[in-house]
Design a protein around this motif. Structure first.
Motif, short mmCIF file in Angstrom:
data_model
loop_
_atom_site.label_atom_id
_atom_site.label_comp_id
_atom_site.label_asym_id
_atom_site.label_seq_id
_atom_site.Cartn_x
_atom_site.Cartn_y
_atom_site.Cartn_z
N TYR A 113 -6.38 -0.04 -8.50
CA TYR A 113 -6.21 -0.49 -9.88
C TYR A 113 -7.55 -0.91 -10.48
O TYR A 113 -7.86 -0.57 -11.63
N ILE A 114 -8.35 -1.65 -9.72
CA ILE A 114 -9.63 -2.17 -10.22
C ILE A 114 -10.67 -1.07 -10.32
O ILE A 114 -11.40 -0.97 -11.31
N MET A 115 -10.75 -0.24 -9.29
CA MET A 115 -11.89 0.65 -9.12
C MET A 115 -11.73 2.01 -9.78
O MET A 115 -12.73 2.71 -9.96
N PHE A 116 -10.49 2.41 -10.12
CA PHE A 116 -10.27 3.75 -10.64
C PHE A 116 -9.52 3.67 -11.96
O PHE A 116 -8.69 2.80 -12.19
N LYS A 117 -9.86 4.59 -12.85
CA LYS A 117 -9.26 4.67 -14.16
C LYS A 117 -7.78 5.02 -14.05
O LYS A 117 -7.34 5.58 -13.03
N GLY A 118 -7.01 4.71 -15.07
CA GLY A 118 -5.57 4.94 -15.02
C GLY A 118 -5.13 6.38 -15.18
O GLY A 118 -3.93 6.65 -15.16
N THR A 119 -6.06 7.31 -15.31
CA THR A 119 -5.70 8.72 -15.46
C THR A 119 -5.24 9.30 -14.12
O THR A 119 -5.67 8.85 -13.05
N PRO A 120 -4.41 10.34 -14.15
CA PRO A 120 -3.98 10.97 -12.89
C PRO A 120 -5.15 11.48 -12.05
O PRO A 120 -5.12 11.36 -10.82
N THR A 121 -6.15 12.04 -12.71
CA THR A 121 -7.29 12.57 -11.95
C THR A 121 -8.06 11.46 -11.25
O THR A 121 -8.43 11.58 -10.07
N PRO A 149 -23.47 -10.16 -22.74
CA PRO A 149 -22.27 -10.44 -23.52
C PRO A 149 -21.01 -9.96 -22.81
O PRO A 149 -20.99 -8.89 -22.19
N GLY A 150 -19.96 -10.76 -22.88
CA GLY A 150 -18.67 -10.36 -22.33
C GLY A 150 -18.61 -10.32 -20.83
O GLY A 150 -17.78 -9.61 -20.26
N MET A 151 -19.47 -11.10 -20.17
CA MET A 151 -19.50 -11.10 -18.70
C MET A 151 -19.02 -12.40 -18.08
O MET A 151 -19.09 -12.57 -16.87
N HIS A 152 -18.54 -13.35 -18.90
CA HIS A 152 -18.19 -14.65 -18.37
C HIS A 152 -16.82 -14.59 -17.69
O HIS A 152 -15.79 -14.95 -18.25
N GLY A 153 -16.82 -14.11 -16.45
CA GLY A 153 -15.58 -13.81 -15.74
C GLY A 153 -15.10 -12.43 -16.15
O GLY A 153 -15.72 -11.73 -16.94
N TRP A 154 -13.97 -12.02 -15.59
CA TRP A 154 -13.41 -10.70 -15.87
C TRP A 154 -12.14 -10.84 -16.69
O TRP A 154 -11.53 -11.91 -16.72
N VAL A 155 -11.73 -9.76 -17.34
CA VAL A 155 -10.46 -9.79 -18.06
C VAL A 155 -9.35 -10.14 -17.08
O VAL A 155 -9.43 -9.86 -15.88
N LYS A 156 -8.28 -10.78 -17.58
CA LYS A 156 -7.31 -11.44 -16.71
C LYS A 156 -6.68 -10.50 -15.67
O LYS A 156 -6.58 -10.88 -14.49
N ASP A 157 -6.25 -9.30 -16.07
CA ASP A 157 -5.56 -8.45 -15.10
C ASP A 157 -6.51 -8.00 -13.99
O ASP A 157 -6.12 -7.91 -12.81
N ILE A 158 -7.78 -7.75 -14.34
CA ILE A 158 -8.76 -7.38 -13.32
C ILE A 158 -9.06 -8.57 -12.41
O ILE A 158 -9.11 -8.43 -11.18
N ALA A 159 -9.26 -9.74 -13.00
CA ALA A 159 -9.54 -10.94 -12.20
C ALA A 159 -8.38 -11.27 -11.27
O ALA A 159 -8.59 -11.61 -10.10
N ASP A 160 -7.16 -11.16 -11.78
CA ASP A 160 -5.98 -11.45 -10.94
C ASP A 160 -5.91 -10.50 -9.74
O ASP A 160 -5.62 -10.92 -8.62
N ALA A 161 -6.17 -9.22 -9.97
CA ALA A 161 -6.11 -8.25 -8.88
C ALA A 161 -7.25 -8.46 -7.89
O ALA A 161 -7.05 -8.40 -6.67
N ALA A 162 -8.44 -8.74 -8.41
CA ALA A 162 -9.62 -8.89 -7.54
C ALA A 162 -9.55 -10.15 -6.71
O ALA A 162 -10.05 -10.18 -5.58
N ARG A 163 -8.96 -11.21 -7.26
CA ARG A 163 -8.96 -12.51 -6.58
C ARG A 163 -7.67 -12.75 -5.78
O ARG A 163 -7.55 -13.79 -5.14
N ASP A 215 -15.20 3.98 -18.24
CA ASP A 215 -14.11 3.05 -18.56
C ASP A 215 -14.05 1.92 -17.54
O ASP A 215 -12.98 1.56 -17.05
N ASP A 216 -15.22 1.37 -17.21
CA ASP A 216 -15.30 0.24 -16.28
C ASP A 216 -14.85 -1.01 -17.02
O ASP A 216 -15.51 -1.48 -17.94
N ARG A 217 -13.71 -1.57 -16.64
CA ARG A 217 -13.18 -2.76 -17.30
C ARG A 217 -13.65 -4.04 -16.64
O ARG A 217 -13.45 -5.12 -17.18
#
Length: 283
Positions: free
Chosen positions: A164-172, A139-153, A235-237
Motif C-alpha cells: 500500500y505504501i510503496m506501490f501506486k494503486g494502479t493494477p500495473t 514544504p509538506g513534510m511534517h509527518g506523513w498523510v494519515k493513511d500512509i502514517a497509519d500503515a507505516a507505523r 505518485d509518491d504520497r
C-alpha cells in the motif's frame, strides 16, 4: 575483500565494531575495486528490505555495502531520534571499514541521512543518489498523510502495508509490488533481525523533526557540490515528487528523473531501469 561470487540472496551477514562503541551489521558484495556504493535504508527497513534484483544489478558493476544503522535490526545500540546523529553513526560505520571515498545511495529516511553525511563530511562522498526523499525543512513534510502514517507505523506492519505504501494503486504498479514481495522472501536463511518499536518511534521522531517547515534550511542544499542524482516516483504520497524538484533545483550539480506509474517504492518497481540509471550516473 573478494566479493565477486556473492549475490544479494546469499551475501553473508557481517559485523564490524566502530569507535563509537556500536557493532554494525552489514552485507558487502559486488565487483571489487573502485569506489564502493553505500546504501542507506528507509523507515523501519533492514538489510532484507533492499530489492535483491536491484542490488545484484548494482553489484554487477561495483562493490555495494548495505548496513543497519545504530539500533536497527542486528546492529547494537539504541536508535537515535534525529537525523544528525544517524548521520554521525553512519560516518562511524564507513570509517570502521577504512574507506576514504564512497558513493552513497540514500532511500527515503536514508536520503535524509545521506544529505547530512555529505554535508558533514564532503571530502568523503564522491557522488550522491537521493531516492524518494526530501530536504530538511521542505514544504509538506511534517509527518506523513494519515493513511500512509497509519500503515507505516502499524505495530505488525507486513506485506499488505508495504504494498500500500510503496506501490501506486494502479493494477500495473500493484502487480509489480507482488513481484517485489516475492523477491523479498527469496532469501530463506540468515535473514536479518526484526525491527523494534523503539526503532520505529525514534525514526518517526526523526522524520517529523526533519520535516518541520523551515525555508532557511533549504539553503543547506547549496553546499552539496557533489554530482547528485535525484529520483522519485510520479505518485509518491509519502515524500511527493515536488520535493525531488526542490532538491534538484537547489543542489548545484544535480540531475533528476521521475519514474512513471510509481509511488514511494519506484526503485523496486522500476528496478532494472533505476539500476541502469544509477550505474550510468556513477560510471
Amino acid at each position: 575483500m573478494a566479493t565477486d561470487n556473492i549475490t544479494a540472496v546469499n551475501a553473508p551477514n557481517l559485523f564490524i565494531d566502530a569507535t563509537n562503541g556500536i557493532r554494525y551489521a552489514y552485507r558487502r558484495f559486488g565487483k571489487s575495486g573502485g569506489v564502493p556504493l553505500i546504501l542507506m535504508q528507509h523507515f523501519r527497513g533492514n538489510l532484507d528490505f533492499w530489492d535483491n534484483a536491484l542490488l545484484d544489478a548494482f553489484a554487477a558493476e561495483r562493490e555495494i555495502i548495505a548496513f543497519d544503522n545504530t539500533g536497527v535490526a542486528a546492529t547494537s545500540g539504541k536508535t537515535p531520534d534525529n537525523v544528525r546523529q544517524m548521520a554521525r553513526d553512519a560516518i562511524s560505520f564507513i570509517e570502521a571499514l577504512k574507506f576514504e571515498t564512497v558513493d552513497i545511495l540514500g532511500f527515503s529516511l536514508g536520503g535524509f541521512v545521506a544529505q547530512d553525511v555529505t554535508l558533514l563530511r564532503p571530502y568523503l562522498v564522491r557522488k550522491l543518489i537521493l531516492a524518494g526523499t526530501g530536504p530538511q525543512g521542505g514544504p509538506g513534510m511534517h509527518g506523513w498523510v494519515k493513511d500512509i502514517a497509519d500503515a507505516a507505523r502499524k505495530a505488525d506492519s507486513g506485506g499488505a502495508e508495504l504494498a500500500y505504501i510503496m506501490f501506486k494503486g494502479t493494477p500495473t504498479s500493484q502487480a509489480k509490488g507482488q513481484e517485489y514481495l516475492g523477491r523479498f522472501m527469496a532469501r530463506r536463511t540468515d535473514r536479518d533481525a526484526g525491527g523494534t518499536l523503539q526503532t520505529r518511534d525514534a525514526q518517526y521522531d526523526a522524520v517529523v523533526d526533519w520535516g518541520i517547515p523551515d525555508h532557511s534550511k533549504l539553503q543547506r542544499l547549496a553546499a552539496i557540490e557533489q554530482p547528485t542524482f535525484v529520483a522519485s516516483g510520479d505518485d509518491d504520497r509519502m515524500l511527493p515528487p515536488r520535493l525531488a524538484y526542490i532538491m534538484a533545483g537547489l543542489i548545484p550539480n544535480a540531475q533528476i528523473k521521475i519514474y512513471p506509474d510509481a509511488a514511494h517504492g519506484f526503485l523496486w518497481q522500476h528496478h532494472r531501469e533505476f539500476a541502469a540509471d544509477v550505474n550510468s550516473f556513477l560510471g
